[in-house]
Design a protein around this motif. Structure first.
Motif, PDB file in Angstrom:
ATOM      1  N   ILE A 212     -40.383  21.741-108.110  1.00  0.00           N
ATOM      2  CA  ILE A 212     -41.247  22.174-109.203  1.00  0.00           C
ATOM      3  C   ILE A 212     -42.687  21.717-108.974  1.00  0.00           C
ATOM      4  O   ILE A 212     -43.642  22.417-109.316  1.00  0.00           O
ATOM      5  CB  ILE A 212     -40.750  21.611-110.547  1.00  0.00           C
TER       6      ILE A 212
ATOM      7  N   TYR B  97     -48.692  20.659-107.169  1.00  0.00           N
ATOM      8  CA  TYR B  97     -49.569  19.953-108.099  1.00  0.00           C
ATOM      9  C   TYR B  97     -50.058  18.611-107.568  1.00  0.00           C
ATOM     10  O   TYR B  97     -50.793  17.909-108.263  1.00  0.00           O
ATOM     11  CB  TYR B  97     -48.848  19.749-109.443  1.00  0.00           C
TER      12      TYR B  97
ATOM     13  N   ASP C 188     -46.462  20.654-117.632  1.00  0.00           N
ATOM     14  CA  ASP C 188     -46.324  22.060-118.044  1.00  0.00           C
ATOM     15  C   ASP C 188     -45.361  22.792-117.109  1.00  0.00           C
ATOM     16  O   ASP C 188     -44.531  23.598-117.553  1.00  0.00           O
ATOM     17  CB  ASP C 188     -47.687  22.754-118.039  1.00  0.00           C
ATOM     18  N   ALA C 189     -45.462  22.508-115.816  1.00  0.00           N
ATOM     19  CA  ALA C 189     -44.560  23.135-114.850  1.00  0.00           C
ATOM     20  C   ALA C 189     -43.122  22.715-115.109  1.00  0.00           C
ATOM     21  O   ALA C 189     -42.186  23.530-115.005  1.00  0.00           O
ATOM     22  CB  ALA C 189     -44.980  22.766-113.431  1.00  0.00           C
TER      23      ALA C 189
ATOM     24  N   GLN D 120     -41.899  24.735-118.069  1.00  0.00           N
ATOM     25  CA  GLN D 120     -41.823  26.187-117.902  1.00  0.00           C
ATOM     26  C   GLN D 120     -40.931  26.615-116.734  1.00  0.00           C
ATOM     27  O   GLN D 120     -40.424  27.748-116.728  1.00  0.00           O
ATOM     28  CB  GLN D 120     -43.232  26.746-117.693  1.00  0.00           C
ATOM     29  N   HIS D 121     -40.744  25.732-115.744  1.00  0.00           N
ATOM     30  CA  HIS D 121     -40.087  26.162-114.517  1.00  0.00           C
ATOM     31  C   HIS D 121     -38.959  25.220-114.092  1.00  0.00           C
ATOM     32  O   HIS D 121     -38.690  25.075-112.907  1.00  0.00           O
ATOM     33  CB  HIS D 121     -41.120  26.260-113.390  1.00  0.00           C
TER      34      HIS D 121
ATOM     35  N   GLN E 193     -36.429  26.129-111.409  1.00  0.00           N
ATOM     36  CA  GLN E 193     -36.832  26.169-110.006  1.00  0.00           C
ATOM     37  C   GLN E 193     -36.357  24.937-109.237  1.00  0.00           C
ATOM     38  O   GLN E 193     -36.375  24.939-108.005  1.00  0.00           O
ATOM     39  CB  GLN E 193     -38.343  26.320-109.887  1.00  0.00           C
TER      40      GLN E 193
END
Length: 208
Positions: free
Chosen positions: A26, A30, A78-79, A82-83, A86
């Motif tokens: 994920i 970043y 946030d990732a 939202q993800h 993954q």
């Protein structure tokens, strides 16, 4: 196992046993380097993950105070919200084969997993890959019951919900602390090291 019944049922953990996953998938974009990402994982992620994990509240809501505490990691949080899916790599074929063989022999199967309610059931990368979940008579998902391994309460709840007597089931988990907690709760805890090692143990117990 003298004085105890031989186990006739099997309880599986999912992540790290039947489903491969890595939350680093994920976050890679970043962080400038893997070292920086590992610092985030060690010092921040796992604690936040556990705090947000076992609740029915949306991830965005549970993560909000952590974003305030660590604004430098806001995009990564946030990732995560939202993800999360993954992080899933997919089923571990060798262990799924063991599960299929148990099912073919008519062994009653259950699952007990630390998994967010917000992302259950698994769908990434291909939802059709998770048909093996149908082998389980029942599944306790930590996020749905708002308890988590290795807390004693989730094992007690699972044994009651599954209708298991002491010594009646083997519990398989990749973390020794979780397998040990299952043993204390009355199951036969087994730390998952490999599918081959697991198969050998199940053969020895007469389940395969």
């Amino acid at each position: 196992m003298s004085g105890q019944r031989a186990p006739t049922k099997v309880v599986f953990d999912l992540g790290g046993v039947l489903i491969d996953w890595d939350p680093r998938r994920i976050f890679q974009q970043y962080f400038a380097t893997r070292g920086v990402m590992e610092e985030f994982m060690t010092q921040v992620f796992w604690r936040v993950h556990h705090e947000c994990h076992d609740t029915n509240a949306p991830f965005a809501e549970t993560i909000a105070p952590h974003k305030q505490a660590y604004p430098e990691y806001a995009a990564a949080f946030d990732a995560m919200a939202q993800h999360w899916q993954q992080a899933l790599i997919g089923p571990i074929p060798e262990t799924v084969a063991v599960l299929n063989d148990l099912a073919a022999r008519g062994v009653t199967l259950y699952a007990l997993t630390n998994w967010p309610a917000q992302t259950w059931p698994p769908t990434h990368p291909n939802p059709d890959d998770y048909g093996f979940l149908a082998h389980f008579k029942d599944i306790v998902v930590s996020g749905q019951v708002q308890l988590r391994k290795p807390d004693d309460a989730i094992y007690a709840l699972a044994m009651q919900q599954f209708g298991l007597a002491p010594g009646e089931a083997v519990f398989i988990d990749d973390l020794a602390v979780n397998a040990d907690a299952a043993t204390r709760a009355g199951m036969v805890g087994h730390q998952f090291l490999s599918a081959a090692h697991l198969r050998s143990r199940l053969v020895g117990l007469g389940l395969l």
